[in-house]
Design a protein around this motif. Structure first.
Motif, mmCIF file in Angstrom:
data_model
loop_
_atom_site.group_PDB
_atom_site.id
_atom_site.type_symbol
_atom_site.label_atom_id
_atom_site.label_comp_id
_atom_site.label_asym_id
_atom_site.label_seq_id
_atom_site.Cartn_x
_atom_site.Cartn_y
_atom_site.Cartn_z
ATOM 1 N N GLY A 107 -17.450 7.355 -15.350
ATOM 2 C CA GLY A 107 -18.842 7.480 -14.938
ATOM 3 C C GLY A 107 -19.487 6.112 -14.919
ATOM 4 N N GLY A 108 -20.795 6.103 -14.992
ATOM 5 C CA GLY A 108 -21.504 4.837 -14.970
ATOM 6 C C GLY A 108 -22.991 5.050 -14.976
ATOM 7 N N ALA A 109 -23.695 3.983 -14.670
ATOM 8 C CA ALA A 109 -25.153 4.044 -14.616
ATOM 9 C C ALA A 109 -25.649 3.034 -13.603
ATOM 10 C CB ALA A 109 -25.755 3.761 -15.979
ATOM 11 N N MET A 110 -26.690 3.440 -12.898
ATOM 12 C CA MET A 110 -27.378 2.558 -11.964
ATOM 13 C C MET A 110 -28.837 2.577 -12.388
ATOM 14 S SD MET A 110 -27.415 2.540 -7.815
ATOM 15 C CE MET A 110 -28.449 3.960 -7.600
ATOM 16 N N GLY A 111 -29.234 1.545 -13.115
ATOM 17 C CA GLY A 111 -30.574 1.543 -13.703
ATOM 18 C C GLY A 111 -30.647 2.639 -14.752
ATOM 19 N N THR A 112 -31.670 3.441 -14.686
ATOM 20 C CA THR A 112 -31.810 4.542 -15.644
ATOM 21 C C THR A 112 -31.068 5.797 -15.201
ATOM 22 O OG1 THR A 112 -33.878 5.207 -14.578
ATOM 23 C CG2 THR A 112 -34.050 3.739 -16.474
ATOM 24 N N THR A 113 -30.486 5.770 -14.020
ATOM 25 C CA THR A 113 -29.774 6.933 -13.489
ATOM 26 C C THR A 113 -28.338 6.946 -13.994
ATOM 27 O OG1 THR A 113 -31.094 6.786 -11.475
ATOM 28 C CG2 THR A 113 -29.129 8.147 -11.392
ATOM 29 N N SER A 114 -27.981 8.026 -14.663
ATOM 30 C CA SER A 114 -26.621 8.203 -15.147
ATOM 31 C C SER A 114 -25.759 8.763 -14.024
ATOM 32 C CB SER A 114 -26.628 9.163 -16.341
ATOM 33 O OG SER A 114 -25.322 9.339 -16.814
ATOM 34 N N LEU A 115 -24.522 8.275 -13.917
ATOM 35 C CA LEU A 115 -23.619 8.697 -12.846
ATOM 36 C C LEU A 115 -22.360 9.325 -13.434
ATOM 37 C CD1 LEU A 115 -23.765 5.432 -10.694
ATOM 38 C CD2 LEU A 115 -24.981 7.554 -10.236
ATOM 39 N N ASN A 116 -21.964 10.470 -12.906
ATOM 40 C CA ASN A 116 -20.679 11.047 -13.270
ATOM 41 C C ASN A 116 -19.625 10.441 -12.336
ATOM 42 O OD1 ASN A 116 -21.085 12.324 -10.827
ATOM 43 N ND2 ASN A 116 -21.317 14.368 -11.685
ATOM 44 N N PRO A 117 -18.335 10.770 -12.490
ATOM 45 C CA PRO A 117 -17.323 10.166 -11.599
ATOM 46 C C PRO A 117 -17.589 10.415 -10.119
ATOM 47 C CG PRO A 117 -16.260 11.194 -13.474
ATOM 48 C CD PRO A 117 -17.709 11.541 -13.573
ATOM 49 N N ASP A 118 -18.091 11.617 -9.775
ATOM 50 C CA ASP A 118 -18.408 11.888 -8.372
ATOM 51 C C ASP A 118 -19.575 11.031 -7.888
ATOM 52 O OD1 ASP A 118 -16.390 13.796 -8.139
ATOM 53 O OD2 ASP A 118 -17.707 15.414 -8.843
ATOM 54 N N GLY A 119 -20.536 10.771 -8.767
ATOM 55 C CA GLY A 119 -21.663 9.910 -8.417
ATOM 56 C C GLY A 119 -21.219 8.481 -8.156
ATOM 57 N N VAL A 120 -20.256 8.009 -8.954
ATOM 58 C CA VAL A 120 -19.716 6.660 -8.736
ATOM 59 C C VAL A 120 -18.990 6.604 -7.392
ATOM 60 C CG1 VAL A 120 -18.098 4.931 -9.603
ATOM 61 C CG2 VAL A 120 -19.550 6.165 -11.203
ATOM 62 N N LYS A 121 -18.229 7.664 -7.072
ATOM 63 C CA LYS A 121 -17.520 7.697 -5.791
ATOM 64 C C LYS A 121 -18.499 7.752 -4.620
ATOM 65 C CE LYS A 121 -13.394 9.742 -7.711
ATOM 66 N NZ LYS A 121 -12.644 10.968 -7.956
ATOM 67 N N ALA A 122 -19.579 8.505 -4.781
ATOM 68 C CA ALA A 122 -20.595 8.567 -3.724
ATOM 69 C C ALA A 122 -21.266 7.212 -3.545
ATOM 70 C CB ALA A 122 -21.632 9.633 -4.056
ATOM 71 N N LEU A 123 -21.528 6.530 -4.654
ATOM 72 C CA LEU A 123 -22.132 5.197 -4.599
ATOM 73 C C LEU A 123 -21.188 4.219 -3.906
ATOM 74 C CD1 LEU A 123 -24.552 3.449 -5.518
ATOM 75 C CD2 LEU A 123 -23.301 3.023 -7.625
ATOM 76 N N ALA A 124 -19.900 4.362 -4.165
ATOM 77 C CA ALA A 124 -18.912 3.468 -3.551
ATOM 78 C C ALA A 124 -18.811 3.672 -2.049
ATOM 79 C CB ALA A 124 -17.547 3.677 -4.196
ATOM 80 N N SER A 125 -19.174 4.848 -1.562
ATOM 81 C CA SER A 125 -19.075 5.103 -0.129
ATOM 82 C C SER A 125 -20.246 4.509 0.657
ATOM 83 C CB SER A 125 -18.994 6.607 0.136
ATOM 84 O OG SER A 125 -20.212 7.236 -0.204
ATOM 85 N N LEU A 126 -21.283 4.060 -0.035
ATOM 86 C CA LEU A 126 -22.423 3.445 0.633
ATOM 87 C C LEU A 126 -22.057 2.044 1.120
ATOM 88 C CD1 LEU A 126 -25.291 4.386 -1.847
ATOM 89 C CD2 LEU A 126 -24.821 5.409 0.362
ATOM 90 N N PRO A 127 -22.711 1.546 2.159
ATOM 91 C CA PRO A 127 -22.442 0.170 2.603
ATOM 92 C C PRO A 127 -22.982 -0.840 1.590
ATOM 93 C CG PRO A 127 -24.181 1.157 3.927
ATOM 94 C CD PRO A 127 -23.663 2.229 3.021
ATOM 95 N N SER A 128 -22.312 -1.968 1.502
ATOM 96 C CA SER A 128 -22.742 -2.999 0.560
ATOM 97 C C SER A 128 -24.013 -3.683 1.059
ATOM 98 C CB SER A 128 -21.640 -4.037 0.364
ATOM 99 O OG SER A 128 -21.509 -4.816 1.534
ATOM 100 N N LEU A 129 -24.579 -4.504 0.212
ATOM 101 C CA LEU A 129 -25.813 -5.209 0.548
ATOM 102 C C LEU A 129 -25.604 -6.127 1.755
ATOM 103 C CD1 LEU A 129 -28.687 -5.350 -0.516
ATOM 104 C CD2 LEU A 129 -28.003 -7.256 -1.956
ATOM 105 N N ASP A 130 -24.461 -6.804 1.819
ATOM 106 C CA ASP A 130 -24.178 -7.683 2.957
ATOM 107 C C ASP A 130 -24.025 -6.885 4.251
ATOM 108 O OD1 ASP A 130 -24.292 -9.950 1.412
ATOM 109 O OD2 ASP A 130 -22.136 -9.979 0.993
ATOM 110 N N GLU A 131 -23.372 -5.709 4.170
ATOM 111 C CA GLU A 131 -23.223 -4.878 5.363
ATOM 112 C C GLU A 131 -24.581 -4.389 5.847
ATOM 113 O OE1 GLU A 131 -20.597 -1.834 3.999
ATOM 114 O OE2 GLU A 131 -18.827 -3.088 4.169
ATOM 115 N N LEU A 132 -25.461 -4.014 4.925
ATOM 116 C CA LEU A 132 -26.803 -3.574 5.301
ATOM 117 C C LEU A 132 -27.595 -4.699 5.949
ATOM 118 C CD1 LEU A 132 -27.832 -1.334 2.283
ATOM 119 C CD2 LEU A 132 -27.347 -0.605 4.605
#
Length: 172
Positions: A107-132
């Protein structure tokens, strides 16, 4: 490790937790040294960092930070992957876990938001800051090229019409 070294590590980790956009926690039991070096180099290329720290010291460093929600994940042989870019650490960790089953994302955390393993995988599927940023520049440039095409189109049409009339007169 003596007491001052532990205090330094705790203060360093606390600073990391306060300034990181995302923290990913994973089990690394069974990873070889070569695999760990490969993971570290991939993280470094993406602008992220991997840290292996004693769970009790990491737990102390988490106190008072936004990412304190990951404290229950710190059991067993854990590593911490973190970055200033909200996507970089998650993307590299998920990609590495796909090719190496010994790395298990807890799992993990993004700021105050706690992430489960699926949340980390969903976050990984987003484009990076450079791509944006690249997409944004492309969107900003697109209207300018359209305007340039529109402003030159009438002149090109006029030239074709005059050219057609000139050929018609020559043929006659």
């Amino acid at each position: 490790m003596d007491r001052t070294a532990k205090a330094d590590l705790v203060s360093t980790l606390n600073g990391v937790f306060n300034h990181s956009a995302v923290v990913v926690v994973a089990h690394y039991k069974g990873l070889t040294v070569a695999d760990m070096q490969k993971l570290r180099s991939q993280m470094k290329q993406a602008g992220a960092t991997v840290k292996v720290a004693k769970n009790s010291l990491a737990g102390i460093a988490l106190e008072g930070t936004d990412v304190a929600s990951i404290k229950p994940l710190l059991k067993g042989p854990t590593l911490l992957a973190y970055s200033g870019d909200p996507v970089a650490a998650a993307k590299v960790a998920v990609d590495f876990a796909k090719t190496n089953d010994k790395l298990v994302i807890l799992g993990g955390a993004m700021g105050t938001t706690s992430l489960n393993p699926d949340g980390v995988k969903a976050l990984a599927s987003l484009p990076s800051l450079d791509e944006l940023r690249a997409k944004l520049v492309g969107l900003i440039q697109a209207p300018a090229t359209k305007i340039a095409q529109l402003s030159t189109a009438p002149a090109a049409k006029l030239a074709r019409v005059f050219g057609a009339y000139a050929k018609k007169d020559e043929a006659a």
